[in-house]
Design a protein around this motif. Structure first.
Motif, PDB file in Angstrom:
ATOM      1  N   LEU A  84      43.296  -7.233  32.182  1.00 30.13           N
ATOM      2  CA  LEU A  84      41.951  -6.329  32.948  1.00 30.13           C
ATOM      3  C   LEU A  84      42.700  -5.046  32.601  1.00 30.13           C
ATOM      4  O   LEU A  84      43.550  -5.130  33.240  1.00 30.13           O
ATOM      5  N   ARG A 103      45.188 -12.169  33.712  1.00 27.62           N
ATOM      6  CA  ARG A 103      43.963 -11.979  34.084  1.00 27.62           C
ATOM      7  C   ARG A 103      44.710 -13.346  35.297  1.00 27.62           C
ATOM      8  O   ARG A 103      44.572 -13.443  36.561  1.00 27.62           O
ATOM      9  N   LEU A 132      36.199  -8.375  34.227  1.00 22.52           N
ATOM     10  CA  LEU A 132      35.774  -9.244  34.130  1.00 22.52           C
ATOM     11  C   LEU A 132      34.487  -9.971  34.353  1.00 22.52           C
ATOM     12  O   LEU A 132      34.532 -11.051  34.538  1.00 22.52           O
TER      13      LEU A 132
END
Length: 134
Positions: A84, A103, A132
């Motif tokens: 991410l 994550r 996400l």
């Protein structure tokens, strides 16, 4: 949860079949003088075939469960190791700070970057997380 229930039911059924076969084997006459009738030898063949089929079904179920467990573990690992992008907007700074984070390393107000840096987000900072949506 459903898998645990199904596994419990299968184990109970297999135990029932094994105990039933043992009970029937104990009731059969033993000895060389008692020659089996054709009906008894046919019943014995049926029991042997049934036992072989149940053994195959048990091994097939075991392979299926281990395979599904392995596949689910892999997908979970893959999802947890997605990277991410975290952007922190701090008060008084023109440029935001950008971090790359796994994550599974994300928390509510803190995270650990791919490089191993532990970051805690202050109440005055704004955090944006990209990636996400997947």
């Amino acid at each position: 949860m459903l898998g645990k229930i199904l596994l419990t039911i299968v184990v109970i059924l297999l135990a029932f079949v094994v105990l039933r076969q043992r009970h029937q084997a104990e009731r059969r006459p033993r000895g060389k003088d008692a020659a089996p009738t054709p009906a008894q030898s046919a019943a014995t063949r049926e029991q042997e075939n049934f036992a072989r089929d149940m053994r195959f079904a048990a091994y097939a179920f075991l392979v299926l469960m281990v395979g599904l467990g392995g596949i689910l573990y892999y997908f979970r690992w893959q999802d947890n190791h997605a990277i991410l992008t975290v952007t922190l907007h701090r008060d008084g700074e023109q440029q935001p700070v950008i971090y790359r984070v796994y994550r599974y390393q994300m928390g509510e107000r803190s995270f650990t970057t791919v490089d191993g840096t532990s970051v805690t987000v202050a109440a005055s900072e704004r955090m944006e997380v990209e990636g996400l949506e997947e």
